[in-house]
Design an enzyme around this catalytic site. Structure first.
Site, PDB file in Angstrom:
ATOM      1  N   CYS A   7      -3.148   9.529  -1.956  1.00 32.11           N
ATOM      2  CA  CYS A   7      -3.709   8.522  -2.298  1.00 32.11           C
ATOM      3  C   CYS A   7      -3.522   7.867  -1.616  1.00 32.11           C
ATOM      4  CB  CYS A   7      -3.620   8.411  -4.183  1.00 32.11           C
ATOM      5  SG  CYS A   7      -3.238  10.299  -5.054  1.00 32.11           S
ATOM      6  N   ASP A   8      -2.087   7.529  -1.706  1.00 28.33           N
ATOM      7  CA  ASP A   8      -1.938   5.847  -1.105  1.00 28.33           C
ATOM      8  C   ASP A   8      -0.976   6.004   0.141  1.00 28.33           C
ATOM      9  OD1 ASP A   8      -3.070   5.042  -3.234  1.00 28.33           O
ATOM     10  OD2 ASP A   8      -0.334   5.162  -4.730  1.00 28.33           O
ATOM     11  N   CYS A  23       2.171   9.603  -4.919  1.00 31.51           N
ATOM     12  CA  CYS A  23       1.082  10.308  -4.014  1.00 31.51           C
ATOM     13  C   CYS A  23       0.783  10.172  -2.810  1.00 31.51           C
ATOM     14  CB  CYS A  23      -0.567  10.636  -5.467  1.00 31.51           C
ATOM     15  SG  CYS A  23      -1.697  10.918  -4.901  1.00 31.51           S
TER      16      CYS A  23
END
Ligand code: NDP
Length: 332
Positions: free
Chosen positions: A159-160, A156
């Site tokens: 997300c990261d 992701c």
């Protein structure tokens, strides 16, 4: 990770019919324990629906495989995925949700109440069911990919990606997700390699154009990833160029992050025989609601969302599902 175990894979008496003592009646059953399931549980519990929640094989869902979550509102310093899911669970339990470990093996949505079969032998007869079983990111499957999970490997970028600010990263895949992730990362990172196994991208033309026009994205066609290496964290990827051809060759790229974008599988297997799904298996909901084609069955989170797949959007749709279930039960 697949949340379900088909009946035929279980040991012992296959397809056994449970004894009547194993049947339990509930007003609201929630299947799945990510942000969508727990949020649905918080709302359903506060609406006095006494929800029962089955956690599935991976309690806490996909977030438990990530490290820090920095984009969920309310955590200004960030929070680890497992801690956040633990907080969600405690909040759901505080209002009376019963959370159980158990895996749904089969369902029967044909009757006036909905039957859900669990691997502990129980049959839950629910007046309403909220399905929040999520989707599972696909991985390539080699050993070092697992080894660096959370230490350079992610599925992701939204997300990261921030953890790789100004660094060099690679994205694997040639579809729209890969193109989107590469474009997102190109705004944060120094350099983005897009590793594509074929000699063309499957992504839509408009996305391809954007990728090719972005200076710090380099598309590596006809490459397969063999392994990742590094001292504790990812430092390089070993690629095979033109695998299986006479000019096959090994290449090494120096990277800090390795992002998988080769698709997701919605965990909809046991429900598909009753619920409308798209070609990939995502459950279809009526626009703007969590209602499926079966009255009393609601879907929220990634199982019905191929597009956003964020904790905060999943939580929002979990809230919608609980409100839809409450109204359905009220009208009933
Ligand atoms: P797709 O199935 O469309 O693409 C998966 C990609 O991963 C393909 O390029 C495939 O390669 C590659 N791949 C699969 N397995 C491997 C492997 N083992 N090794 C290397 N590469 C592999 O999935 P997406 O997640 O990209 O998209 C899913 C759906 O969501 C699509 O319909 C897409 O259009 C849609 N979507 C739309 C977006 C938008 O409109 N903004 C954004 C994101 C998704 P190959 O081509 O060789 O099979």
């Amino acid at each position: 990770m697949d949340l379900f175990k088909p009946l035929e894979n279980q040991e012992g008496d296959q397809n056994r019919k449970p004894a009547s003592k194993d049947v339990e009646k509930v007003r609201c059953l929630i299947i799945g324990s990510g942000p969508a399931g727990y949020t649905a549980a918080i709302y359903a519990a506060r609406a006095n629906l006494s929800p029962l929640l089955y956690e599935g094989l991976q309690p806490g869902g996909q977030l438990t495989t990530t490290t820090d979550v920095e984009n969920y509102p309310g955590y200004p310093e960030g929070v680890t995925g497992p801690k956040m899911m633990d907080d969600f669970k405690k909040q759901a339990e505080r209002f009376g949700t019963e959370c159980r470990f158990g895996i749904v093996t089969d369902v029967d949505f044909t009757g006036p109440t909905h039957k859900v079969y669990v691997d502990d032998g129980k049959v839950i007869e629910a007046e309403s069911v909220i399905i929040a079983t999520g989707a599972t990111a696909k991985y390539l499957g080699f050993e070092s990919e697992q080894k660096y999970m959370g230490s350079g490997v992610s599925a992701c970028a939204t997300c990261d990606g921030f953890f790789y600010k100004d660094k060099d990263v690679a994205v694997v895949g040639g579809g729209d997700t890969a193109a989107e992730e590469a474009l997102y990362l190109s705004g944060l990172c120094n350099k983005v390699y897009l590793i594509v196994r074929k000699n063309y991208l499957r992504a839509s033309k408009v996305m391809q154009d954007k990728v090719f026009k972005t200076k710090n994205i380099e598309v590596l066609f006809e490459r397969n990833t063999k392994e990742l290496r590094g001292e504790g964290v990812v430092e390089e990827a070993v690629l095979i160029r033109r695998k299986g051809e006479s000019d096959e060759a090994e290449e090494i790229i120096k990277i800090d992050g390795f992002f998988l974008a080769i698709g997701h599988s919605p965990n909809s297997q046991p429900f598909k025989k009753y619920l409308d799904t798209d070609d990939v298996g995502y459950v279809k909901t009526m626009p703007g609601t969590s209602k499926t084609n079966v009255p009393g069955i609601f879907a929220c989170g990634d199982i019905q969302d191929p597009h956003y797949r964020q904790a905060v959007t999943a939580a929002g749709s979990g809230c919608q599902a609980a409100i839809d279930a409450e109204r359905y039960l009220g009208e009933k």
